[in-house]
Design a protein around this motif. Sequence first.
Motif, PDB file in Angstrom:
ATOM      1  N   ALA A  25     -16.574  25.353 -20.076  1.00  0.00           N
ATOM      2  CA  ALA A  25     -16.515  24.400 -18.967  1.00  0.00           C
ATOM      3  C   ALA A  25     -17.537  24.741 -17.891  1.00  0.00           C
ATOM      4  N   VAL A  26     -17.666  26.010 -17.560  1.00  0.00           N
ATOM      5  CA  VAL A  26     -18.631  26.420 -16.539  1.00  0.00           C
ATOM      6  C   VAL A  26     -20.054  26.154 -17.016  1.00  0.00           C
ATOM      7  N   ALA A  30     -22.760  23.510 -15.373  1.00  0.00           N
ATOM      8  CA  ALA A  30     -24.075  24.007 -14.964  1.00  0.00           C
ATOM      9  C   ALA A  30     -25.196  23.211 -15.630  1.00  0.00           C
ATOM     10  N   LEU A  31     -25.052  22.925 -16.912  1.00  0.00           N
ATOM     11  CA  LEU A  31     -26.073  22.130 -17.603  1.00  0.00           C
ATOM     12  C   LEU A  31     -26.113  20.697 -17.080  1.00  0.00           C
ATOM     13  N   GLY A  32     -24.946  20.129 -16.804  1.00  0.00           N
ATOM     14  CA  GLY A  32     -24.899  18.779 -16.255  1.00  0.00           C
ATOM     15  C   GLY A  32     -25.555  18.689 -14.897  1.00  0.00           C
ATOM     16  N   LEU A  33     -25.332  19.706 -14.060  1.00  0.00           N
ATOM     17  CA  LEU A  33     -25.971  19.719 -12.745  1.00  0.00           C
ATOM     18  C   LEU A  33     -27.463  19.999 -12.851  1.00  0.00           C
ATOM     19  N   THR A  58     -16.164  12.800 -13.160  1.00  0.00           N
ATOM     20  CA  THR A  58     -15.561  13.660 -14.169  1.00  0.00           C
ATOM     21  C   THR A  58     -14.801  14.809 -13.519  1.00  0.00           C
ATOM     22  N   LEU A  59     -15.383  15.411 -12.497  1.00  0.00           N
ATOM     23  CA  LEU A  59     -14.688  16.485 -11.794  1.00  0.00           C
ATOM     24  C   LEU A  59     -13.427  15.977 -11.098  1.00  0.00           C
ATOM     25  N   TRP A  71     -11.042  26.322 -11.850  1.00  0.00           N
ATOM     26  CA  TRP A  71     -11.983  26.993 -10.949  1.00  0.00           C
ATOM     27  C   TRP A  71     -12.545  26.037  -9.905  1.00  0.00           C
ATOM     28  N   ILE A  72     -12.274  24.717 -10.044  1.00  0.00           N
ATOM     29  CA  ILE A  72     -12.773  23.771  -9.044  1.00  0.00           C
ATOM     30  C   ILE A  72     -11.746  23.498  -7.953  1.00  0.00           C
ATOM     31  N   ALA A  73     -10.601  24.154  -7.989  1.00  0.00           N
ATOM     32  CA  ALA A  73      -9.532  23.909  -7.021  1.00  0.00           C
ATOM     33  C   ALA A  73      -9.804  24.697  -5.746  1.00  0.00           C
TER      34      ALA A  73
END
Length: 104
Positions: A25-26, A30-33, A58-59, A71-73
Amino acid sequence: MDVVSQAPTPRVPRRPRYQPYRTVAVVAVALGLAAVPLLAIVGHRQLAVLWLVAGLLTLALVRVFRPHGTWIAARSRLFDVVFNIVLALALAALVWYVNLPNVL
């Protein structure tokens, strides 16, 4: 007061099988960004902004369906979802202005 009731609850360690999914997921985020500036550099600025909008939505969906343990919380669940959706809609509304000619 009872001494047993004041004892801290033991932290349960994560099972090892979840670790690869967390890493994937991380890396995917990272690749998407990283694709956003890459698309902008090669001249697809509107597509770069739309890709960023898709990432924000998506997020927001991930935050809705996995409210705990992600980890996005960083803030409250409601704030994260509403902020991501509002930011994505604002970017989507302004996407047509990214190809305006330079002022200078």
